[in-house]
Design an enzyme around this catalytic site. Structure first.
Site, PDB file in Angstrom:
ATOM      1  N   HIS A 127      44.386  42.457  26.332  1.00 60.25           N
ATOM      2  CA  HIS A 127      42.924  42.146  26.937  1.00 60.25           C
ATOM      3  C   HIS A 127      42.260  43.021  27.729  1.00 60.25           C
ATOM      4  CE1 HIS A 127      45.376  40.816  30.676  1.00 60.25           C
ATOM      5  NE2 HIS A 127      44.224  41.203  31.240  1.00 60.25           N
TER       6      HIS A 127
ATOM      7  N   ASP B 147      49.217  39.597  23.563  1.00 55.65           N
ATOM      8  CA  ASP B 147      48.532  40.267  24.560  1.00 55.65           C
ATOM      9  C   ASP B 147      49.194  41.662  24.887  1.00 55.65           C
ATOM     10  OD1 ASP B 147      46.607  41.191  26.434  1.00 55.65           O
ATOM     11  OD2 ASP B 147      47.283  39.983  27.904  1.00 55.65           O
TER      12      ASP B 147
ATOM     13  N   SER C 257      47.411  43.955  35.015  1.00 57.20           N
ATOM     14  CA  SER C 257      47.647  43.576  33.755  1.00 57.20           C
ATOM     15  C   SER C 257      47.910  45.039  33.021  1.00 57.20           C
ATOM     16  CB  SER C 257      46.232  43.178  33.214  1.00 57.20           C
ATOM     17  OG  SER C 257      46.086  41.937  33.569  1.00 57.20           O
ATOM     18  N   GLY C 258      48.551  44.832  32.029  1.00 62.05           N
ATOM     19  CA  GLY C 258      48.892  46.046  31.024  1.00 62.05           C
ATOM     20  C   GLY C 258      49.865  46.882  31.535  1.00 62.05           C
TER      21      GLY C 258
HETATM   22  C1  4AZ Z   1      44.801  39.306  35.746  1.00 62.21           C
HETATM   23  O1  4AZ Z   1      43.849  38.778  35.932  1.00 62.21           O
HETATM   24  C2  4AZ Z   1      46.135  38.988  36.163  1.00 62.21           C
HETATM   25  N1  4AZ Z   1      50.028  36.606  38.484  1.00 62.21           N
HETATM   26  C3  4AZ Z   1      47.346  39.284  35.781  1.00 62.21           C
HETATM   27  C4  4AZ Z   1      48.469  38.931  36.121  1.00 62.21           C
HETATM   28  C5  4AZ Z   1      48.635  37.805  37.032  1.00 62.21           C
HETATM   29  C6  4AZ Z   1      47.588  37.162  36.881  1.00 62.21           C
HETATM   30  C7  4AZ Z   1      46.112  37.511  36.731  1.00 62.21           C
HETATM   31  C8  4AZ Z   1      49.849  37.014  37.089  1.00 62.21           C
HETATM   32  O2  4AZ Z   1      44.848  40.274  35.204  1.00 62.21           O
END
Ligand code: 4AZ
Length: 207
Positions: free
Chosen positions: A19, A62, A157-158
């Site tokens: 993502h 993902d 993320s990632g």
């Molecule tokens: C995000 O939006 C995201 N708590 C990544 C991880 C988590 C929540 C949101 C986990 O990239």
């Protein structure tokens, strides 16, 4: 600017979340920053490397691989992470660590690379109605404190979830999603890397 994390797994390959690649399908839209601590001041020893190819995992997972346009130089600050044994299942309550420059919600350290220690919560428990209510697949794992307050968040993320096993840290998760951030009873969800090791190794071997 920074919008996602990733993990170096060999001199030419970075593992990230699929993502994170929604903004563009062109590798030239992305750049990998290695060995940095401060988000807005890339200090000594930082390597900025272009991306030459994107590989998105073909099923629902993902997870994605970035091939770098030139190999990273391995130093004391830029070191690849170890991959797990295929299909390895991290035990309930194993202590693992996440890192990132993601959203800090006003807590200390915005702009500095933060690290947090989180226990793994086994899928059977994490999928209870009062936690994530069946939303977590076998290709994912949960980690977090049910009391809330410590979590990954937007921008993490990632990035890695690493767990110490025997004598080294192993990349067991890729930060993926959550229901909000750091809320009580809502652990974060990570792609279970061990389920994708054969895919990862095949892509690296063939490319
Ligand atoms: C995000 O939006 C995201 N708590 C990544 C991880 C988590 C929540 C949101 C986990 O990239």
């Amino acid at each position: 600017g920074h919008f996602c994390g990733g993990t170096l797994i060999s001199p030419e390959w970075v593992l990230t979340a699929k993502h994170c690649l929604e903004k563009s399908s062109s590798p030239s839209s992305y750049k990998v920053i290695l060995g940095a601590h401060e988000e807005y001041h890339l200090g000594e020893g930082v390597q900025e490397i272009d991306v030459s190819k994107l590989f998105k995992e073909p099923s629902e997972a993902d997870i994605a691989l970035l091939k770098l346009s030139s190999p990273a130089i391995i130093t004391d600050k830029v070191i690849p992470a170890c991959l797990p044994t295929p299909n390895y299942v991290v035990a309930d309550r194993t202590a693992c660590y996440i890192t990132g420059w993601g959203e800090t919600k006003g807590t200390y350290g915005a702009g500095l690379l933060k690290e947090a220690r989180l226990p793994v919560i086994e899928n059977k428990v994490c999928n209870r109605y009062e936690y994530l209510g069946g939303k977590v697949s076998p290709n994912e794992l949960c980690a977090g404190h049910l009391a809330g307050g410590i979590d990954s968040c937007q921008g993490d993320s990632g990035g890695p979830l690493v767990c110490f096993e025997k004598d080294k840290y192993i990349l067991q998760g890729v930060t993926s999603w959550g229901l909000g951030c750091a809320l009580p009873n809502k652990p974060g969800v990570y792609v279970r890397v061990s389920r994708f090791v054969t895919w990862i190794e095949e892509i690296m071997r063939r490319n």
